[in-house]
Motif scaffolding. Structure first.
Motif, mmCIF file in Angstrom:
data_model
loop_
_atom_site.group_PDB
_atom_site.id
_atom_site.type_symbol
_atom_site.label_atom_id
_atom_site.label_comp_id
_atom_site.label_asym_id
_atom_site.label_seq_id
_atom_site.Cartn_x
_atom_site.Cartn_y
_atom_site.Cartn_z
ATOM 1 N N MET A 212 0.820 -1.210 0.000
ATOM 2 C CA MET A 212 0.000 0.000 0.000
ATOM 3 C C MET A 212 0.859 1.268 0.000
ATOM 4 O O MET A 212 2.065 1.236 0.235
ATOM 5 N N SER A 213 0.204 2.373 -0.223
ATOM 6 C CA SER A 213 0.872 3.668 -0.371
ATOM 7 C C SER A 213 1.378 4.212 0.963
ATOM 8 O O SER A 213 1.172 3.611 2.021
ATOM 9 N N VAL A 214 2.024 5.353 0.908
ATOM 10 C CA VAL A 214 2.447 6.069 2.117
ATOM 11 C C VAL A 214 1.201 6.390 2.942
ATOM 12 O O VAL A 214 0.156 6.768 2.397
ATOM 13 N N ALA A 215 1.287 6.242 4.247
ATOM 14 C CA ALA A 215 0.121 6.375 5.116
ATOM 15 C C ALA A 215 -0.183 7.824 5.475
ATOM 16 O O ALA A 215 0.723 8.656 5.608
ATOM 17 N N VAL A 216 -1.461 8.113 5.655
ATOM 18 C CA VAL A 216 -1.889 9.451 6.049
ATOM 19 C C VAL A 216 -1.344 9.809 7.439
ATOM 20 O O VAL A 216 -1.039 10.969 7.722
ATOM 21 N N ILE A 217 -1.191 8.798 8.303
ATOM 22 C CA ILE A 217 -0.665 9.069 9.645
ATOM 23 C C ILE A 217 0.752 9.628 9.563
ATOM 24 O O ILE A 217 1.152 10.460 10.390
ATOM 25 N N SER A 218 1.535 9.200 8.575
ATOM 26 C CA SER A 218 2.886 9.753 8.412
ATOM 27 C C SER A 218 2.825 11.253 8.147
ATOM 28 O O SER A 218 3.664 12.022 8.631
ATOM 29 N N TYR A 219 1.819 11.655 7.383
ATOM 30 C CA TYR A 219 1.621 13.083 7.148
ATOM 31 C C TYR A 219 1.258 13.796 8.447
ATOM 32 O O TYR A 219 1.747 14.892 8.740
ATOM 33 N N MET A 220 0.368 13.170 9.244
ATOM 34 C CA MET A 220 -0.039 13.772 10.517
ATOM 35 C C MET A 220 1.161 13.944 11.439
ATOM 36 O O MET A 220 1.315 14.977 12.104
#
Length: 294
Positions: free
Chosen positions: A251-259
């Motif tokens: 899967m892609s880069v996670a939204v939590i990493s952005y958070m």
């Protein structure tokens, strides 16, 4: 299969688009407390609710936990080497490469492609990845981490409580479960709208910066699925479990990493772009896995 992907992606695209619109027309998403609300309330409720709702024997759960840990460690080593070759700091770039988006993307795709059995696998794998986000992710991006912080972490505590209750075959009252379900429902929409807010303010113009982001976006799904393909045969999983594990780690880069990048003043614009660019690659990986294991 295309219809399945469209069905899984449409809510993600619409909510991120809504975030872009709201950030340009209103101040609804300007509060810094929204991220804290998601991290401290929404994600723990989501994890606990998911774990208590799934049906799986403890031995099967432990096998999934073990294989996920092995894959994450090996991907971490490969990502560390890759970042050193590119001359990039590991502090902010390692966690996004290691931790896939097994939550708001991987889980619905797993259910759509592999049914209830795939969904159960996705919940366990996603739970382990959540721990990685709040240990590896927080540890690297904050610049410091102490083991005692683990026991104060809401998502980790939710996983521990959920594991204990599942292992002892205990359940919470229906009213409490309904409350957890309502709390968990706020998590993904807010995360995706905040992602849209960041996308609306992207300011990446340097060609070398764009090239770097594209390289990282390709690396995350390809290395994750590749390592999973090598590791899974050493475990006794059936074909559906095997396919789901490989797909989830692609899967892609996670939204939590952005958070987390937002919280610790990291390169949030680059990570937001990495999320969007790695999406089509991860979907291609998922389609290939689905076709291969049919």
């Amino acid at each position: 299969m295309i219809a399945v992907f469209v069905q899984a992606l449409t809510p993600i695209i619409l909510l991120a688009g809504l975030g872009i619109l709201l950030s340009r027309k209103t101040q609804y998403l300007d509060s810094p407390q929204l991220g804290a609300l998601v991290s401290n309330i929404g994600i723990p409720a989501l994890l606990l609710h998911s774990i208590l709702n799934m049906k799986m024997e403890l031995s099967g759960m432990l096998s999934l936990v073990a294989v996920t840990i092995v894959i994450l460690v090996l991907v971490g080593v490969a990502s560390f080497v890759f970042l050193k070759l590119l001359g990039l700091p590991v502090r902010f770039y390692l966690p996004p490469l290691v931790n896939p988006n097994t939550g708001n993307l991987g889980t619905p795709v797993a259910y759509a492609l592999f049914g209830v059995e795939g969904l159960t696998v996705a919940i366990v794998v996603s739970s382990v990845v959540q721990i990685s986000h709040f240990t590896l992710g927080v540890g690297f991006m904050s610049g410091s981490y102490h083991p005692k912080q683990l026991v104060k972490n809401g998502p980790v505590l939710a996983l521990i409580v959920g594991g204990v209750f599942s292992g002892m075959q205990l359940s919470l009252p229906e009213a409490v479960m309904n409350t957890l379900g309502m709390l968990s429902a706020i998590t993904l929409p807010i995360m995706l709208m905040l992602l849209g807010k960041s996308l609306a303010s992207l300011s990446i113009n340097d060609k070398s910066q764009i090239k770097r982001v594209v390289s990282l976006s390709l690396f995350r799904p390809l290395i994750g699925s590749g390592v999973a393909l090598l590791v899974v045969p050493f475990f006794n999983f059936n074909s559906v479990e095997t396919a789901t594990i490989v797909m989830l780690h692609g899967m892609s880069v996670a939204v939590i990493s952005y958070m987390l990048a937002t919280r610790f003043d990291g390169p949030k614009d680059e990570i937001a772009l990495m999320i969007m660019l790695s999406l089509p690659v991860s979907l291609g990986v998922a389609g290939g896995v689905w076709w291969w294991f049919q």
